[in-house]
Design a protein around this motif. Structure first.
Motif, PDB file in Angstrom:
ATOM      1  N   PRO A 142       0.801  -1.240   0.000  1.00  0.00           N
ATOM      2  CA  PRO A 142       0.000   0.000   0.000  1.00  0.00           C
ATOM      3  C   PRO A 142       0.829   1.283   0.000  1.00  0.00           C
ATOM      4  O   PRO A 142       0.459   2.258  -0.669  1.00  0.00           O
ATOM      5  CB  PRO A 142      -0.833  -0.132   1.279  1.00  0.00           C
ATOM      6  CG  PRO A 142      -0.966  -1.600   1.490  1.00  0.00           C
ATOM      7  CD  PRO A 142       0.321  -2.199   1.024  1.00  0.00           C
ATOM      8  N   GLN A 143       1.933   1.300   0.747  1.00  0.00           N
ATOM      9  CA  GLN A 143       2.749   2.521   0.793  1.00  0.00           C
ATOM     10  C   GLN A 143       3.323   2.867  -0.582  1.00  0.00           C
ATOM     11  O   GLN A 143       3.392   4.040  -0.956  1.00  0.00           O
ATOM     12  CB  GLN A 143       3.901   2.349   1.797  1.00  0.00           C
ATOM     13  CG  GLN A 143       3.438   2.151   3.233  1.00  0.00           C
ATOM     14  CD  GLN A 143       3.252   0.678   3.583  1.00  0.00           C
ATOM     15  OE1 GLN A 143       2.913  -0.123   2.722  1.00  0.00           O
ATOM     16  NE2 GLN A 143       3.486   0.351   4.853  1.00  0.00           N
ATOM     17  N   VAL A 144       3.726   1.831  -1.328  1.00  0.00           N
ATOM     18  CA  VAL A 144       4.270   2.053  -2.671  1.00  0.00           C
ATOM     19  C   VAL A 144       3.177   2.566  -3.608  1.00  0.00           C
ATOM     20  O   VAL A 144       3.391   3.503  -4.387  1.00  0.00           O
ATOM     21  CB  VAL A 144       4.899   0.759  -3.221  1.00  0.00           C
ATOM     22  CG1 VAL A 144       5.336   0.947  -4.683  1.00  0.00           C
ATOM     23  CG2 VAL A 144       6.086   0.340  -2.369  1.00  0.00           C
ATOM     24  N   CYS A 145       1.997   1.962  -3.540  1.00  0.00           N
ATOM     25  CA  CYS A 145       0.887   2.391  -4.402  1.00  0.00           C
ATOM     26  C   CYS A 145       0.497   3.835  -4.103  1.00  0.00           C
ATOM     27  O   CYS A 145       0.270   4.631  -5.031  1.00  0.00           O
ATOM     28  CB  CYS A 145      -0.308   1.465  -4.209  1.00  0.00           C
ATOM     29  SG  CYS A 145      -0.023  -0.226  -4.744  1.00  0.00           S
ATOM     30  N   LEU A 146       0.407   4.165  -2.811  1.00  0.00           N
ATOM     31  CA  LEU A 146       0.091   5.547  -2.448  1.00  0.00           C
ATOM     32  C   LEU A 146       1.170   6.498  -2.934  1.00  0.00           C
ATOM     33  O   LEU A 146       0.869   7.613  -3.401  1.00  0.00           O
ATOM     34  CB  LEU A 146      -0.068   5.655  -0.932  1.00  0.00           C
ATOM     35  CG  LEU A 146      -1.353   5.074  -0.328  1.00  0.00           C
ATOM     36  CD1 LEU A 146      -1.263   5.065   1.201  1.00  0.00           C
ATOM     37  CD2 LEU A 146      -2.564   5.876  -0.781  1.00  0.00           C
ATOM     38  N   GLY A 150       0.363   9.416  -5.471  1.00  0.00           N
ATOM     39  CA  GLY A 150       0.626  10.786  -5.010  1.00  0.00           C
ATOM     40  C   GLY A 150       1.637  11.502  -5.876  1.00  0.00           C
ATOM     41  O   GLY A 150       1.477  12.694  -6.190  1.00  0.00           O
ATOM     42  N   THR A 151       2.687  10.779  -6.298  1.00  0.00           N
ATOM     43  CA  THR A 151       3.689  11.377  -7.181  1.00  0.00           C
ATOM     44  C   THR A 151       3.083  11.748  -8.526  1.00  0.00           C
ATOM     45  O   THR A 151       3.426  12.781  -9.114  1.00  0.00           O
ATOM     46  CB  THR A 151       4.859  10.403  -7.383  1.00  0.00           C
ATOM     47  OG1 THR A 151       5.439  10.081  -6.115  1.00  0.00           O
ATOM     48  CG2 THR A 151       5.930  11.004  -8.279  1.00  0.00           C
ATOM     49  N   SER A 152       2.175  10.917  -9.021  1.00  0.00           N
ATOM     50  CA  SER A 152       1.503  11.207 -10.298  1.00  0.00           C
ATOM     51  C   SER A 152       0.723  12.513 -10.218  1.00  0.00           C
ATOM     52  O   SER A 152       0.839  13.391 -11.087  1.00  0.00           O
ATOM     53  CB  SER A 152       0.569  10.055 -10.680  1.00  0.00           C
ATOM     54  OG  SER A 152       1.282   8.852 -10.840  1.00  0.00           O
TER      55      SER A 152
END
Length: 314
Positions: A142-146, A150-152
């Motif tokens: 989840p942290q990677v997906c967020l 968020g970066t996008s």
């Protein structure tokens, strides 16, 4: 010096006139009904996807997390461009204040850049799922997906701030007629009465970084996926792996074929009518088709949808 003095004595444009998609009254009436229906259908489809992803625990997976983000983006996307398209079809050419035009441009750039980054993130997700399945839960936690989502969004915001500031700094002395159905980069650059070389350079470089960069990430991911699929021992496994990627490939192909033609080069483009047709492709057709291509043919989404219907009927 003389040119700057001349510009100082010229009245600046306070509003633009959007010609819209069509100038024929008979055609406008039909197109208004069609595009209004498409707009409402797009909002309904994408809102349904967001609701299903949020309300069903079995859809709390990285792939559906990114699809939910994409559906949120698509609802914002069509709500930025479609109202001005519908207004032009209802009223014909109409006046838009300078600040409103730049506001629309700002949000449009945010969303199109964010969509590029999200599509690249989704390609990476499919790469990890197929090429690194044993490490999928770790690499796509989840942290990677967020972080990717968020970066996008943050990247799209930063690019839009820079590009909109460059375009807002230009002088517009007239004419003020925009041959488009919304305020886009190229039509505004064509109307500027000052030198636009720096702004065109910023626009060109950002197009290369955002559009070409995200496309290259997607291509690299699918090249690796293709090699992995070809090495699978059974045809059934190959079909299953391909089916998880086919929808994304279709959307990437439609989206990038239109956007790269328009944006991945200096922005003074002359084929205005072709640009408007291509703009309809990625501002109207793609947001409407994405939920169908991605989700509504997906078994997990269909099962969640059926449970939602049974719950509402019960």
């Amino acid at each position: 010096m003389e040119r700057s003095l001349e510009l100082g004595n010229v009245t600046r444009v306070q509003e633009f006139i959007l010609l819209g998609l069509s100038t024929s009254p008979e055609t406008r009436e039909v197109l208004f009904a069609v595009f209004l229906a498409l707009y409402l259908l797009t909002l309904l489809e994408n809102a349904l996807i967001v609701f299903l992803v949020c309300s069903h625990a079995e859809l709390h997976k990285p792939m559906y997390f990114f699809l939910g983000n994409l559906s949120c983006l698509e609802m914002c996307y069509v709500s930025v461009t479609m109202p001005s398209l519908l207004a032009g079809l209802w009223m014909g050419p109409y006046h838009v204040p300078f600040t409103a035009c730049l506001t629309q441009l700002f949000f449009f750039i945010v969303l199109i850049c964010t969509e590029c980054a999200l599509l690249a993130s989704m390609a990476c997700d499919r790469y990890v799922a197929i090429c690194r399945p044993l490490h999928y839960s770790l690499l796509m936690r989840p942290q990677v997906c967020l972080g990717l989502a968020g970066t996008s969004w943050l990247g799209g915001l930063l690019v839009s701030v820079v590009k909109t500031a460059c375009i807002a700094s230009l002088s517009y002395c007239g004419p003020n007629v925009v041959n488009h159905f919304f305020c886009d980069v190229s039509p505004l650059l064509n109307l500027s009465c000052t030198h636009v070389a720096l702004t065109e350079l910023v626009d060109f470089l950002s197009a290369i970084v955002i559009l070409w960069g995200s496309l290259l990430v997607a291509i690299a991911s699918y090249v690796a996926i293709g090699r992995a699929v070809l090495r699978m021992p059974s045809a059934a496994a190959q079909r299953k792996a391909f089916s998880t990627c086919a929808s994304h490939l279709v959307v990437v192909g439609i989206f990038y074929s239109a956007t790269l033609f328009i944006y991945a080069r200096p922005s003074r483009i002359e084929a205005i009518d072709l640009n408007k047709v291509l703009s309809v492709t990625y501002t109207v057709v793609t947001p409407m088709c994405n939920p169908v291509i991605y989700c509504l043919r997906n078994r997990e989404v269909q099962a969640a949808f059926r449970r939602t219907l049974r719950g509402s009927c019960g």
